[in-house]
Write a protein that holds these residues in place. Structure first.
Motif, short mmCIF file in Angstrom:
data_model
loop_
_atom_site.label_atom_id
_atom_site.label_comp_id
_atom_site.label_asym_id
_atom_site.label_seq_id
_atom_site.Cartn_x
_atom_site.Cartn_y
_atom_site.Cartn_z
N LEU A 3 0.84 -1.19 0.00
CA LEU A 3 0.00 0.00 0.00
C LEU A 3 0.88 1.23 0.00
O LEU A 3 1.78 1.36 0.84
CB LEU A 3 -0.92 0.03 1.22
N VAL A 4 0.64 2.14 -0.95
CA VAL A 4 1.41 3.38 -1.01
C VAL A 4 0.45 4.55 -1.03
O VAL A 4 -0.72 4.42 -1.42
CB VAL A 4 2.34 3.42 -2.24
N VAL A 5 0.93 5.71 -0.63
CA VAL A 5 0.12 6.93 -0.57
C VAL A 5 0.72 7.97 -1.52
O VAL A 5 1.92 8.22 -1.50
CB VAL A 5 0.09 7.49 0.87
N LYS A 6 -0.14 8.57 -2.36
CA LYS A 6 0.31 9.61 -3.28
C LYS A 6 -0.69 10.76 -3.30
O LYS A 6 -1.90 10.54 -3.15
CB LYS A 6 0.47 9.05 -4.70
N SER A 7 -0.15 11.95 -3.48
CA SER A 7 -1.00 13.14 -3.61
C SER A 7 -0.82 13.69 -5.02
O SER A 7 -0.05 14.64 -5.25
CB SER A 7 -0.61 14.18 -2.56
N VAL A 8 -1.51 13.08 -5.97
CA VAL A 8 -1.45 13.49 -7.37
C VAL A 8 -2.86 13.49 -7.94
O VAL A 8 -3.78 12.90 -7.37
CB VAL A 8 -0.55 12.54 -8.20
N ALA A 9 -3.01 14.17 -9.07
CA ALA A 9 -4.30 14.19 -9.74
C ALA A 9 -4.62 12.80 -10.29
O ALA A 9 -3.76 12.16 -10.90
CB ALA A 9 -4.30 15.22 -10.87
N ALA A 10 -5.84 12.36 -10.09
CA ALA A 10 -6.22 11.01 -10.49
C ALA A 10 -6.07 10.80 -11.99
O ALA A 10 -5.66 9.73 -12.45
CB ALA A 10 -7.66 10.73 -10.06
N ALA A 162 -5.42 13.91 -0.59
CA ALA A 162 -5.10 15.34 -0.62
C ALA A 162 -3.82 15.59 0.18
O ALA A 162 -3.55 14.91 1.17
CB ALA A 162 -6.26 16.14 -0.03
N LYS A 163 -3.03 16.55 -0.26
CA LYS A 163 -1.75 16.82 0.40
C LYS A 163 -1.95 17.15 1.88
O LYS A 163 -1.13 16.79 2.72
CB LYS A 163 -1.03 17.96 -0.31
N ALA A 164 -3.03 17.83 2.18
CA ALA A 164 -3.28 18.25 3.57
C ALA A 164 -3.39 17.07 4.52
O ALA A 164 -3.07 17.19 5.71
CB ALA A 164 -4.54 19.09 3.63
N GLY A 165 -3.85 15.92 4.01
CA GLY A 165 -4.03 14.78 4.90
C GLY A 165 -3.07 13.64 4.66
O GLY A 165 -3.22 12.56 5.26
N ALA A 166 -2.07 13.85 3.81
CA ALA A 166 -1.18 12.75 3.41
C ALA A 166 -0.45 12.12 4.59
O ALA A 166 -0.31 10.90 4.67
CB ALA A 166 -0.19 13.23 2.37
#
Length: 497
Positions: A3-10, A162-166
């Motif tokens: 599982l990875v986390v990214k803040s990019v446009a879908a 979202a970057k705010a919650g990454a």
């Protein structure tokens, strides 16, 4: 599965499958609307045809949409409510995973930020439940199958945030991975056959855990030591079996030396025939799950070790096999416990409380902050609460409240039952200090009352997981891994993690 986390446009993410939520009535959130615009209204067109109603867990797979880097788009229904409950949220995640496991894609991206879950914050709480559901849904137990499960193509899932919650999402994933690994360990131990998983085997697993994680001290007390310590009740349970009992002591020092430890006590009856008070034959194979308490302590400890929580934790596993033989304990026998109290054994099938009572006395030497015992203790608990909720009792309101709260937040709930003095009277014996059963009424409560007599030196709680530790019968039969999420959440709270 990673599982990875990214803040990019879908729309810009290259992936085999992009997952988007759709509410009932074809309503799209902000992320799905952006995808719809990027694809020239492809989503709106499909929804207008009525191919997806948006009910909870409904799915629709779309291929080769224009202007997307994703090879496929998976739409999943989230229902008509503004906020989902935990159960509905799990249904959504389970439905998504079921589709993804059937595809040939090696990865997927979940753009589910728009979905709101009641009582859970938008980032950590919601993501923790999602990640645990994904990881636990990947569990397979096939080590005794000649033909193993086909390897799945799905290797990685990206959670778009979202970057705010990454940072909160990443913390949720970290915790979820540790909990899921602990649940997997618990399920593996529970699902093993009893000719493999006996007290000595569990002792070997403890030693292996000690080698894997530095800082974990492991001590195994054999039957001679158990007898020498005066654990007459514990010793009595194992004396009818060729498999000798073991008391396993695991000591993790992650906090300051001056800090008192938390103690988890697990019932580890690796097979329960009932002893001389023999159980009915139908369904007796499931009595291999009677070590679910010890297995859940193993799993919780593993999660704590992976996270390296800054707490001190002692785990005591009371392991024995309850068998009928010429050397087995009889109904009517009287034994002397480590505490000095005598017990008349009216029913040898009420053996879990006998191994636990001496282990609770043994726990006093660690001068604990709190002691929690976990046991598949009474069928009466299944009658009272079914298979969804664990029974909870204790002698300290704060501790009970903390466990109830942890269960809610982990979606691994417990329910408090009373320990009124009136119930204690059902355990009166004309021949000993206490009887090991209290009659047909309030069996879960009188079992808790029995244990409470050995836990007066500290704050104590008892979890009866007879209904929650495994799924009974049918093709889905097997250990659940509960209550690892509840116990780990309780310890996360104590560690302020």
């Amino acid at each position: 599965m990673e599982l990875v986390v990214k803040s990019v446009a879908a729309a810009s993410l290259k992936t085999a499958t992009l997952v988007l939520p759709v509410a009932e009535g074809g309503k799209l959130g902000a992320i799905a609307k952006a995808i719809d615009e990027a694809t020239g209204g492809a989503l709106a067109s499909v929804l207008k045809r009525g191919d997806l109603a948006g009910k909870v867990g409904q799915t629709l797979l779309l291929h080769s949409l224009p202007n997307l880097k994703a090879e496929r788009v998976l739409l999943v229904g989230t229902g008509k409510d503004a906020e989902l409950g935990d159960r509905s949220w799990r249904k959504v995640v389970t439905a998504v995973l079921a589709v993804l496991k059937g595809l040939n894609g090696s990865d997927a991206a979940l753009a589910l930020d728009d979905v709101k879950v009641a009582g859970r914050d938008a980032f950590y709480g919601k993501t923790r439940l999602l990640a645990e559901s994904l990881l636990d849904g990947q569990y397979v137990f096939d080590q005794f199958k000649s033909k193993k499960a086909e390897p799945r193509a799905l290797k990685k899932i990206t959670l778009l945030s979202a970057k705010a919650g990454a940072s909160d999402v990443e913390r949720a994933v970290k915790h979820a991975v540790a909990i899921a690994n602990g649940m997997g360990f618990t399920r593996d131990l529970g699902n093993l056959p009893p000719n493999v998983c006996h007290p000595s085997y569990l002792a070997e697993q403890a030693k292996a855990l000690g080698k894997e994680f530095k800082g974990l001290k492991v001590e195994v007390l054999d039957e001679k030591k158990i007898k020498d310590l005066g654990m007459g009740a514990f010793y009595a349970v194992g004396q009818g079996s060729d498999q000798p009992p073991r008391l396993i002591v695991l000591n993790y020092q992650g906090g300051k030396k001056s800090e008192k430890p938390f103690v988890l006590v697990g019932k580890g009856i690796t097979f329960d025939t009932g002893g001389i008070s023999l159980k009915p034959g139908a369904g007796m194979d499931e009595m291999k799950f009677d070590m679910g308490g010890a297995a859940s302590v193993f799993g919780t400890l593993r999660a704590v070790l992976e996270l390296q929580l800054p707490i001190n934790l002692v785990c005591l596993l009371a392991c024995a096999e309850n068998m009928p033989s010429g050397g087995a304990t009889r109904p009517g026998d009287i034994v002397t416990t480590m505490s000095g109290q005598t017990v008349e054994i009216l029913n040898t099938d009420a053996e879990g409380r006998l191994v636990l009572c001496d282990t609770l006395t043994y726990a006093e030497r660690f001068k604990p902050q709190a002691v929690i015992d976990i046991a598949t203790l009474t069928g009466a608990c299944i009658v009272a609460l079914g298979s969804h909720t664990s029974g909870l009792m204790g002698n300290d309101d704060d501790l009970v409240g903390q466990l109830l709260d942890a269960g809610k937040r982990a979606d691994d709930r417990a329910w408090q039952l009373p320990l009124f003095d009136e119930y204690q009277e059902q355990l009166d014996s004309p021949f000993a200090d206490i009887a090991n059963i209290g009659g047909p009424k309030a069996g879960t409560i009188t079992a808790g009352c029995f244990l409470s007599r050995f836990a007066k030196a500290y704050n104590w709680a008892h979890l009866d997981i007879a209904g929650t530790a495994w799924i009974s019968g049918g093709k889905d039969k097997g250990a659940t891994g509960r209550p690892v999420p509840l116990l780990t959440q309780y310890l996360l709270d104590r560690a302020n993690a």
